[in-house]
Enzyme design. Sequence first.
Site, mmCIF file in Angstrom:
data_model
loop_
_atom_site.group_PDB
_atom_site.id
_atom_site.type_symbol
_atom_site.label_atom_id
_atom_site.label_comp_id
_atom_site.label_asym_id
_atom_site.label_seq_id
_atom_site.Cartn_x
_atom_site.Cartn_y
_atom_site.Cartn_z
ATOM 1 N N HIS A 264 0.858 -1.202 0.000
ATOM 2 C CA HIS A 264 0.000 0.000 0.000
ATOM 3 C C HIS A 264 0.890 1.247 0.000
ATOM 4 O O HIS A 264 1.709 1.399 -0.886
ATOM 5 C CB HIS A 264 -0.942 -0.096 1.205
ATOM 6 C CG HIS A 264 -2.057 0.896 1.264
ATOM 7 N ND1 HIS A 264 -2.472 1.666 0.216
ATOM 8 C CD2 HIS A 264 -2.887 1.227 2.304
ATOM 9 C CE1 HIS A 264 -3.483 2.428 0.584
ATOM 10 N NE2 HIS A 264 -3.760 2.195 1.842
ATOM 11 N N HIS A 305 -2.286 -2.608 -9.566
ATOM 12 C CA HIS A 305 -3.260 -1.953 -8.684
ATOM 13 C C HIS A 305 -4.511 -2.821 -8.633
ATOM 14 O O HIS A 305 -4.898 -3.413 -9.632
ATOM 15 C CB HIS A 305 -3.625 -0.559 -9.224
ATOM 16 C CG HIS A 305 -4.252 0.327 -8.200
ATOM 17 N ND1 HIS A 305 -5.590 0.259 -7.904
ATOM 18 C CD2 HIS A 305 -3.719 1.264 -7.398
ATOM 19 C CE1 HIS A 305 -5.856 1.145 -6.952
ATOM 20 N NE2 HIS A 305 -4.742 1.764 -6.628
ATOM 21 N N ASP A 362 2.693 5.313 -6.885
ATOM 22 C CA ASP A 362 3.977 5.247 -6.157
ATOM 23 C C ASP A 362 5.187 5.144 -7.067
ATOM 24 O O ASP A 362 6.319 5.253 -6.585
ATOM 25 C CB ASP A 362 3.947 4.032 -5.217
ATOM 26 C CG ASP A 362 2.884 4.214 -4.148
ATOM 27 O OD1 ASP A 362 2.002 3.355 -4.027
ATOM 28 O OD2 ASP A 362 2.920 5.256 -3.469
HETATM 29 C C1 SDX Z 1 -1.439 1.996 -3.365
HETATM 30 O O1 SDX Z 1 -6.160 0.581 -3.235
HETATM 31 C C2 SDX Z 1 -5.687 1.767 -3.485
HETATM 32 O O2 SDX Z 1 -6.363 2.636 -3.982
HETATM 33 C C3 SDX Z 1 -4.245 1.974 -3.065
HETATM 34 C C4 SDX Z 1 -3.602 3.289 -3.499
HETATM 35 C C5 SDX Z 1 -4.216 4.488 -2.798
HETATM 36 O O3 SDX Z 1 -4.082 5.593 -3.327
HETATM 37 O O4 SDX Z 1 -4.743 4.318 -1.647
HETATM 38 O O5 SDX Z 1 -3.714 3.440 -4.901
HETATM 39 C C6 SDX Z 1 -2.120 3.307 -3.121
HETATM 40 O O6 SDX Z 1 -1.380 1.201 -2.473
HETATM 41 C C7 SDX Z 1 -0.914 1.666 -4.742
HETATM 42 C C8 SDX Z 1 -0.307 0.234 -4.833
HETATM 43 C C9 SDX Z 1 1.115 0.255 -4.273
HETATM 44 N N1 SDX Z 1 1.637 -1.132 -4.189
HETATM 45 C C10 SDX Z 1 2.615 -1.545 -5.017
HETATM 46 O O7 SDX Z 1 3.057 -0.892 -5.951
HETATM 47 C C11 SDX Z 1 3.150 -2.926 -4.668
HETATM 48 C C12 SDX Z 1 3.282 -3.758 -5.943
HETATM 49 N N2 SDX Z 1 1.922 -4.079 -6.428
HETATM 50 C C13 SDX Z 1 1.310 -5.250 -5.947
HETATM 51 O O8 SDX Z 1 1.756 -5.872 -4.845
HETATM 52 C C14 SDX Z 1 -0.140 -5.404 -6.337
HETATM 53 O O9 SDX Z 1 -0.259 -5.020 -7.648
HETATM 54 C C15 SDX Z 1 -1.179 -4.683 -5.490
HETATM 55 C C16 SDX Z 1 -1.006 -4.991 -4.048
HETATM 56 C C17 SDX Z 1 -1.082 -3.226 -5.709
HETATM 57 C C18 SDX Z 1 -2.550 -5.184 -5.954
HETATM 58 O O10 SDX Z 1 -2.698 -6.479 -5.541
HETATM 59 P P1 SDX Z 1 -3.975 -7.378 -5.972
HETATM 60 O O11 SDX Z 1 -5.041 -6.556 -6.553
HETATM 61 O O12 SDX Z 1 -4.311 -8.272 -4.837
HETATM 62 O O13 SDX Z 1 -3.421 -8.181 -7.181
HETATM 63 P P2 SDX Z 1 -2.645 -9.549 -7.035
HETATM 64 O O14 SDX Z 1 -1.577 -9.407 -5.996
HETATM 65 O O15 SDX Z 1 -3.646 -10.639 -6.894
HETATM 66 O O16 SDX Z 1 -1.935 -9.622 -8.461
HETATM 67 C C19 SDX Z 1 -2.657 -10.098 -9.579
HETATM 68 C C20 SDX Z 1 -1.591 -10.802 -10.415
HETATM 69 C C21 SDX Z 1 -0.789 -11.812 -9.609
HETATM 70 O O17 SDX Z 1 -0.369 -12.817 -10.505
HETATM 71 P P3 SDX Z 1 -1.230 -14.207 -10.513
HETATM 72 O O18 SDX Z 1 -1.216 -14.771 -9.107
HETATM 73 O O19 SDX Z 1 -2.642 -13.814 -10.967
HETATM 74 O O20 SDX Z 1 -0.492 -15.074 -11.529
HETATM 75 O O21 SDX Z 1 -0.636 -9.824 -10.874
HETATM 76 C C22 SDX Z 1 0.641 -10.126 -10.332
HETATM 77 C C23 SDX Z 1 0.427 -11.043 -9.147
HETATM 78 O O22 SDX Z 1 1.556 -11.906 -8.964
HETATM 79 N N3 SDX Z 1 1.217 -8.850 -9.894
HETATM 80 C C24 SDX Z 1 2.473 -8.484 -10.040
HETATM 81 C C25 SDX Z 1 2.550 -7.189 -9.510
HETATM 82 N N4 SDX Z 1 1.361 -6.826 -9.060
HETATM 83 C C26 SDX Z 1 0.534 -7.851 -9.290
HETATM 84 N N5 SDX Z 1 3.544 -9.128 -10.562
HETATM 85 C C27 SDX Z 1 4.709 -8.432 -10.549
HETATM 86 N N6 SDX Z 1 4.873 -7.184 -10.067
HETATM 87 C C28 SDX Z 1 3.812 -6.538 -9.539
HETATM 88 N N7 SDX Z 1 3.959 -5.312 -9.076
#
Ligand code: SDX
Length: 426
Positions: A264, A305, A362
Amino acid sequence: MTEKSAQLKLGDNTLDLPIYSGTIGPDVVDVSQLTGAGVFTYDPGFVSTAACESKITYIDGGKGILLHRGYPIDQLADHSDYLEVCYLLLYGELPTAAQKEQFVSTINNHTMVHEQLRGFYQGFRRDAHPMAIMCGVVGALSAFYHDSLEISDEQHREIAAFRLIAKMPTLAAMCYKYSLGQPFMYPKNDLSYSENFLRMMFGVPCEDYEVNPILAKAMDKIFILHADHEQNASTSTVRLAGSSGANPFACIAAGIAALWGPAHGGANEAVLNMLTQIGDVSNVEKFVAKAKDKNDPFRLMGFGHRVYKNYDPRAKVMRETCHEVLGELGIKDPLLELAMKLEEIARSDQYFIDKNLYPNVDFYSGIILKAIGIPTSMFTVIFALARTVGWVAHWHEMISGSYRIGRPRQLYTGSPQRDFVPLDKR
Ligand code: SDX
């Protein structure tokens, strides 16, 4: 809300579940009667769950649209300023000139913190993570402001909102000063919100501090871009804490704790650390491969996201601001080139295309914060500072309306009932 319904067949019964439509965005199915039918919905991570009704922010994840009270984020970032966006989020309309002047002066009258709060910092190690300090100090505000804890009193709610918005920059800058062993700087109320913050961060008592207008404008824009974002994890935490009747300072402290996680708000700090770890464009392919490898815990921080399956509109503004600020300052930051290359390679890779993974808010923010002179460890504190108005607006919207304590249920897969076994029989 207009009444439509969905039929759910459960055994021999068919339930009529009301469907409500909002102004824009997906309809919702009211499943509250399901408990009476002996079942719960199941939605870990709340992927398909609308936890509340709100008028504050709207996100269209597919189109990459973000509206605050109907106004697009890029228009607010280009034409507004942070305190004006705070007024908009709190009251629902852009302020007139007179309303804005009154609001700015009110916020300015709450920028100082109780002198005894300064002692609170002394209890932390100098190398404490500033988010650890913020969790403690913001929660501690409830020990100082007993005259704004009666949440059923509109006046109290408003004063608490003003105090939180006004004091976060002061408390945040105090974290940084404490880590340096430098004296805390008092706010100076003839400065703008972001100028005041930069002076408290980088000024010292023994000389005047001239705020660089380019940095102040960039800081203000970063505050705007982080102000609110619908029912994200930290805002949902604030709402859940608020639903128990907890005081607003405790609720915001809970939001700060939730924001800290690297999935997050902690992602901005993680992005800078990741770019530093990648080091050079020649390593980008290797790290993109690691991010795609299911067996490798490495993720491309700042990418992906839960809601946006398109470019995060805030990241677009952030990237443009990166070029503007670094250009105006004459800074050539290799990390910006690296970030751009990383984006280019990732976004042309089938894995990222298939999973709709785009840069989020971010991904570029840290590069601007670094150019402003803010240390990486303070990045998430900046996010918390800016998001306080969003948290407070959602808290206020909930408490001012009708609400019940939030109490989700579960799918229980533990042991069925069994009798106690005495120690000598185990
Ligand atoms: C913020 O919610 C909000 O609005 C948050 C925010 C706000 O303003 O409040 O926008 C702020 O928190 C932005 C996000 C910051 N986080 C990151 O940048 C961390 C990296 N991103 C991830 O960890 C992830 O994308 C999340 C946590 C942001 C979202 O997670 P989800 O929706 O639960 O998605 P997921 O983890 O289930 O991913 C879906 C797929 C997965 O692959 P599969 O299991 O389907 O094969 O996408 C892949 C994940 O492995 N994936 C990534 C990835 N993000 C998702 N693979 C590589 N790198 C990534 N960054």
